[in-house]
Motif scaffolding. Sequence first.
Motif, PDB file in Angstrom:
ATOM      1  N   GLU A 127       0.808  -1.218   0.000  1.00  6.86           N
ATOM      2  CA  GLU A 127       0.000   0.000   0.000  1.00  6.86           C
ATOM      3  C   GLU A 127       0.847   1.277   0.000  1.00  6.86           C
ATOM      4  OE1 GLU A 127      -2.595  -0.091   3.337  1.00  6.86           O
ATOM      5  OE2 GLU A 127      -3.739  -1.829   2.659  1.00  6.86           O
ATOM      6  N   LEU A 128       2.167   1.139   0.162  1.00 10.41           N
ATOM      7  CA  LEU A 128       3.032   2.308   0.284  1.00 10.41           C
ATOM      8  C   LEU A 128       3.450   2.817  -1.095  1.00 10.41           C
ATOM      9  CD1 LEU A 128       5.254   1.233   3.309  1.00 10.41           C
ATOM     10  CD2 LEU A 128       3.338   2.831   3.288  1.00 10.41           C
ATOM     11  N   ILE A 129       3.408   4.132  -1.244  1.00 11.36           N
ATOM     12  CA  ILE A 129       3.621   4.785  -2.529  1.00 11.36           C
ATOM     13  C   ILE A 129       4.598   5.934  -2.340  1.00 11.36           C
ATOM     14  CG2 ILE A 129       2.486   6.079  -4.392  1.00 11.36           C
ATOM     15  CD1 ILE A 129       1.624   3.177  -4.235  1.00 11.36           C
ATOM     16  N   ARG A 130       5.411   6.189  -3.356  1.00 11.73           N
ATOM     17  CA  ARG A 130       6.234   7.394  -3.364  1.00 11.73           C
ATOM     18  C   ARG A 130       5.688   8.345  -4.415  1.00 11.73           C
ATOM     19  NH1 ARG A 130      12.161   7.308  -1.790  1.00 11.73           N
ATOM     20  NH2 ARG A 130      11.083   7.850   0.124  1.00 11.73           N
ATOM     21  N   ILE A 131       5.441   9.589  -3.997  1.00 14.09           N
ATOM     22  CA  ILE A 131       4.947  10.625  -4.907  1.00 14.09           C
ATOM     23  C   ILE A 131       6.116  11.528  -5.279  1.00 14.09           C
ATOM     24  CG2 ILE A 131       3.337  12.544  -5.195  1.00 14.09           C
ATOM     25  CD1 ILE A 131       1.530  11.246  -3.137  1.00 14.09           C
ATOM     26  N   THR A 159      -7.696  12.311  -2.573  1.00 12.42           N
ATOM     27  CA  THR A 159      -8.665  11.414  -1.921  1.00 12.42           C
ATOM     28  C   THR A 159      -8.241   9.950  -2.012  1.00 12.42           C
ATOM     29  OG1 THR A 159      -9.953  11.188  -3.970  1.00 12.42           O
ATOM     30  CG2 THR A 159     -10.546  13.003  -2.464  1.00 12.42           C
ATOM     31  N   THR A 160      -7.226   9.657  -2.821  1.00 12.14           N
ATOM     32  CA  THR A 160      -6.825   8.254  -3.033  1.00 12.14           C
ATOM     33  C   THR A 160      -5.729   7.810  -2.087  1.00 12.14           C
ATOM     34  OG1 THR A 160      -5.442   9.105  -4.824  1.00 12.14           O
ATOM     35  CG2 THR A 160      -7.538   8.071  -5.442  1.00 12.14           C
ATOM     36  N   VAL A 161      -5.285   8.680  -1.179  1.00 12.59           N
ATOM     37  CA  VAL A 161      -4.309   8.298  -0.161  1.00 12.59           C
ATOM     38  C   VAL A 161      -4.870   8.640   1.211  1.00 12.59           C
ATOM     39  CG1 VAL A 161      -2.323   8.611  -1.681  1.00 12.59           C
ATOM     40  CG2 VAL A 161      -3.072  10.504  -0.247  1.00 12.59           C
ATOM     41  N   SER A 162      -4.439   7.861   2.212  1.00 10.13           N
ATOM     42  CA  SER A 162      -4.904   8.103   3.580  1.00 10.13           C
ATOM     43  C   SER A 162      -3.938   8.973   4.365  1.00 10.13           C
ATOM     44  CB  SER A 162      -5.110   6.769   4.299  1.00 10.13           C
ATOM     45  OG  SER A 162      -3.896   6.024   4.330  1.00 10.13           O
ATOM     46  N   ALA A 163      -2.666   9.023   3.958  1.00  7.23           N
ATOM     47  CA  ALA A 163      -1.671   9.851   4.638  1.00  7.23           C
ATOM     48  C   ALA A 163      -0.475  10.053   3.715  1.00  7.23           C
ATOM     49  CB  ALA A 163      -1.210   9.202   5.944  1.00  7.23           C
ATOM     50  N   ILE A 164       0.136  11.236   3.802  1.00  9.25           N
ATOM     51  CA  ILE A 164       1.353  11.528   3.051  1.00  9.25           C
ATOM     52  C   ILE A 164       2.426  11.920   4.055  1.00  9.25           C
ATOM     53  CG2 ILE A 164       2.453  12.864   1.233  1.00  9.25           C
ATOM     54  CD1 ILE A 164      -0.247  13.501   0.084  1.00  9.25           C
ATOM     55  N   GLY A 165       3.401  11.035   4.247  1.00 10.40           N
ATOM     56  CA  GLY A 165       4.527  11.357   5.102  1.00 10.40           C
ATOM     57  C   GLY A 165       5.551  12.155   4.326  1.00 10.40           C
ATOM     58  N   LEU A 166       6.110  13.168   4.961  1.00  9.16           N
ATOM     59  CA  LEU A 166       7.094  14.029   4.321  1.00  9.16           C
ATOM     60  C   LEU A 166       8.356  14.054   5.176  1.00  9.16           C
ATOM     61  CD1 LEU A 166       7.002  15.930   1.769  1.00  9.16           C
ATOM     62  CD2 LEU A 166       6.789  17.822   3.394  1.00  9.16           C
ATOM     63  N   TYR A 167       9.515  13.994   4.540  1.00  7.71           N
ATOM     64  CA  TYR A 167      10.753  14.036   5.309  1.00  7.71           C
ATOM     65  C   TYR A 167      11.906  14.479   4.422  1.00  7.71           C
ATOM     66  CZ  TYR A 167      11.875   9.498   3.140  1.00  7.71           C
ATOM     67  OH  TYR A 167      12.142   8.488   2.251  1.00  7.71           O
ATOM     68  N   VAL A 168      12.988  14.902   5.061  1.00 10.62           N
ATOM     69  CA  VAL A 168      14.208  15.269   4.361  1.00 10.62           C
ATOM     70  C   VAL A 168      15.375  14.818   5.231  1.00 10.62           C
ATOM     71  CG1 VAL A 168      14.258  17.597   5.360  1.00 10.62           C
ATOM     72  CG2 VAL A 168      15.477  17.138   3.227  1.00 10.62           C
ATOM     73  N   ALA A 302      -5.392   4.904   0.133  1.00 11.92           N
ATOM     74  CA  ALA A 302      -6.647   4.787   0.855  1.00 11.92           C
ATOM     75  C   ALA A 302      -7.296   3.444   0.523  1.00 11.92           C
ATOM     76  CB  ALA A 302      -7.579   5.931   0.472  1.00 11.92           C
ATOM     77  N   PRO A 303      -8.119   2.910   1.405  1.00 12.72           N
ATOM     78  CA  PRO A 303      -8.787   1.628   1.123  1.00 12.72           C
ATOM     79  C   PRO A 303      -9.536   1.678  -0.207  1.00 12.72           C
ATOM     80  CG  PRO A 303      -9.116   2.265   3.407  1.00 12.72           C
ATOM     81  CD  PRO A 303      -8.465   3.447   2.745  1.00 12.72           C
ATOM     82  N   GLY A 304      -9.332   0.662  -1.031  1.00 15.49           N
ATOM     83  CA  GLY A 304      -9.997   0.573  -2.324  1.00 15.49           C
ATOM     84  C   GLY A 304      -9.294   1.302  -3.445  1.00 15.49           C
ATOM     85  N   SER A 305      -8.200   2.023  -3.159  1.00  9.56           N
ATOM     86  CA  SER A 305      -7.481   2.766  -4.208  1.00  9.56           C
ATOM     87  C   SER A 305      -6.313   1.941  -4.730  1.00  9.56           C
ATOM     88  CB  SER A 305      -6.962   4.098  -3.659  1.00  9.56           C
ATOM     89  OG  SER A 305      -8.034   4.915  -3.248  1.00  9.56           O
ATOM     90  N   ASP A 306      -5.787   2.338  -5.867  1.00  5.68           N
ATOM     91  CA  ASP A 306      -4.585   1.714  -6.412  1.00  5.68           C
ATOM     92  C   ASP A 306      -3.728   2.787  -7.068  1.00  5.68           C
ATOM     93  OD1 ASP A 306      -5.794   2.273  -8.880  1.00  5.68           O
ATOM     94  OD2 ASP A 306      -6.599   0.244  -9.069  1.00  5.68           O
ATOM     95  N   VAL A 307      -2.554   2.383  -7.548  1.00  2.00           N
ATOM     96  CA  VAL A 307      -1.604   3.348  -8.106  1.00  2.00           C
ATOM     97  C   VAL A 307      -2.182   4.024  -9.346  1.00  2.00           C
ATOM     98  CG1 VAL A 307       0.710   3.632  -9.056  1.00  2.00           C
ATOM     99  CG2 VAL A 307       0.339   2.043  -7.192  1.00  2.00           C
ATOM    100  N   GLU A 308      -2.928   3.275 -10.170  1.00  2.00           N
ATOM    101  CA  GLU A 308      -3.494   3.863 -11.380  1.00  2.00           C
ATOM    102  C   GLU A 308      -4.481   4.977 -11.043  1.00  2.00           C
ATOM    103  OE1 GLU A 308      -3.215   0.651 -10.786  1.00  2.00           O
ATOM    104  OE2 GLU A 308      -1.630   0.183 -12.221  1.00  2.00           O
ATOM    105  N   ALA A 309      -5.356   4.723 -10.062  1.00  2.87           N
ATOM    106  CA  ALA A 309      -6.310   5.758  -9.657  1.00  2.87           C
ATOM    107  C   ALA A 309      -5.594   6.969  -9.065  1.00  2.87           C
ATOM    108  CB  ALA A 309      -7.304   5.175  -8.640  1.00  2.87           C
TER     109      ALA A 309
END
Length: 894
Positions: A127-131, A159-168, A302-309
């Motif tokens: 479920e983890l994604i890099r933007i 709306t397709t992600v539940s959280a976006i972690g940010l770091y440097v 987010a639940p029910g989402s995928d990378v394409e969406a």
Amino acid sequence: MSQNNGWTERFLAWTVADDEAVEGLLGDVQEELGEGRSPLRTLRYKVVVLGLALRYLVPRLVGGGGGASGDGLVRDIRFALRSILRSRGYSALFVATLALGLGATLTVFTVLDSVVLRPLPYDEPEELIRIQSAVPGMGPDTRWNLAKAQYLYLRDELTTVSAIGLYVLNVATVGGADGPDGQAERISVADVNADLFTALRITPALGRSFNAAESLDQAAATVMLSDGYWTRAFGGDPSIVGQTMLINGRSIEIVGVLPTSARLPEEVQNADLDVDLWTPIYVSPAERPVNSHQYRSVARLAPGSDVEALNAELRRLSERLPDAIPIAYSAQFMEQYGFFTMAEGLQDNVIGDITRTLWIVFGAVGLLLAVAAFNSANLALARAQRRSRELGVRAALGAGRGALGRQLILEATLLSLIAGVVAVALAYLGAQTLTALAPDGLPRVESVSLSPTSLGLAAALSLGVGLFFGMLPLMGRSNLTRVLGDGSRGMTVSRSHHAARQVLVVAQLAASLVLLAGATLLFQSYRNLSNVDTGIEPDDVLTFRVILPGDAYPDYAAAAAFYRQTITELEAQPTIRVAGAVSALPLSGFDGCSVSFPEGYQRSEGDPPPCLPSMLVSPGYFEAMGIPVRGQGPTWDAVEDQRLEVFVAEATARRFWGEEDGMGRGVSSWGTPHIPVQAVVGDVRGAGPREPAWDAVYMSMVPPGGVVRYWNVPRFFTFVVRTDGTDPALVAPIARQVVAGVDARVPLSDVQPMSEVVATMMARDSFIALLLGVASALSLLLSALGVYAVISYIVQGRRGEIGVRLALGAERGQVRGLVVGQSLRLAVRGGAVGLALAVPVARVLRSFLFEMSPSDPLTLALASVALVAVAAVASFAPALRATRIDPVEALRSD
């Protein structure tokens, strides 16, 4: 039945041991499948017949026909072990050959499984994604991280992600009265937001994590310790929460300790990176939006989402960026650079392009395994031929063909399982060696280990190969006694076995040629890369990095004073000729750029302004790196007078001013006046020997007037020290002493000779060339053994013919030519098949080749000549033995 001549029917006949029953079973199968001979129907027919044979095989193996007890199997195993021990030479050769192929395959599979196939060490990692931000206007593969304003926009709109972690990732100076042992130390730090804990599902081991309010407070003074740093610096003190420590001169409250499993993706990727501290990142909507993409992200779908969406939504939001953040993302910028935001799975992002490399290496050792298997199959056929008398006598004394076949299968299976055990040991050692030789940047290298998957593959391959080799001598006839009878008369070699063994040798030689051609291509490509002039002189050069603490060096003047004093004192050392410093070291992975506007350059309508690698340099840098300079190089007087100087690469001058050298022209950045070019410097292939020379702009460490907000104080610099011929490793302690004498709060990092930087850049090419070279060398060795074995048996089988030739006056040289000619014919056949396969297979290596074509005729010719030479050498000993045959003895024995 016309189809009853195939190996599946013969295998069924052996397992059933009743010709009438076999005929009935085959008739039922044909009736069920219907008439016709389409490829699909033939395949289904073969599968069904093979399935029937396997149904009868298990009880035969266990009980010898269904009536024997388990004692029969134990007795057969004991007999098989005795037979193996009686033929120690054959057994050792069979095990060694098969173990070599299996061991190489398991070694690479272990690395492939650990690095590529094994999931990342997070909860539900799929479920983890890099933007990231794609910028095709600067190159088809250009990727930027996120900017703060861009992150805030996406956080509020997606709306397709539940959280976006940010770091440097950053570094900090830790120590002082409140620090561990009161000593200053430079350590790795990550500035993170509260949502990162949600995305990675991290719960503190002690204390608490950060909250959203701390990201809005630029003065937030809280920190979390990694488990390793907590143990190392504070002895695992459970009361540490609430205490303070000095970080960059500030007293910071410790609010929590991270669990052992808490690791950022970069720590998973790079075993040498350990982030010791996490601090809150300052991300506030009140900040002025800036197009500065330095912040990494980890999002959870987010639940029910995928990378394409998610990518579809990111595309829509990217189109609205000029309206949402017009200051940082103008419509002109978006159009000129094709800027858009995109996402990919975190695992794919972390692993990177090493996946392709490992699959190619795995394919290469797969060919090596095939060569080893062909060799082992040849040994199995030779073993069966040698035992024809023994098995024929046993058959004549009443042993059923099921019992004889079961004995052959048990012996081959036991030998294969022994080879599998040896292969596991070789794979363990091989994996350690492979990871030690692996290039820097191989992700997850610390997790490489033999897993249950690897052991399961070893067991499956060993058992499958054993069963196949055991059944191989039985597949040539429907009646085992006829198989044995082919070779029971004198020394005449069975025609079917002889043909099969020649086919196996041809297959070995073909696979070896494919490997040899690939390895030769890679070695020649690596040689081409090594001969490329990168524009620098790396020998006798030491490099090291410093990071100045912000509280002690708040402005340009303070930073410049440190660099000047350090360089002056370095050059005063007797073993150092010249020293300098640069903000981005060539060949170290720097891929940044700044938009530049060369004076007089006319852009075509719609083309983006050029974005050129831009670096700050000190006096002495070009001389220390061996880069020629035409004109006036950087001076300390200009730095002290705050007079900005610009120096451009020859490639830049050619690109923008043609035949002119650029002297007297100017270069500007966003909103600045044109700054005159003081000198033109030699071209440097800063991104590596594969890439063209940098279109680079070098500047002195002075901020251009009026635009200081775009320029940071130069606190991150790499020193370049050219010695008087002394080994750079011996100069490193001197450099440490000099820097400590200037400011003890500034430790050194990344201390290494420039030659190692160059070697690191070439490491991937040398790594895959080395591995394919080893695989091809081993396959040639195994092929030579195969040729030797087959030619030896041909000589042995034709003793009578050779004796007649000698008796009739044939010369010894003619006999040698006859034997070597047989070997060369095999080599030519194998080479022809190998050449047909080598060209399409070599295309897989296209991305690794430099100034080489996958179908390079010279490479293919060299590989073919080498193959023929190996076959000729392998046949020399049998040919020599053939010339020593006594005609009388040969005719008498025949």
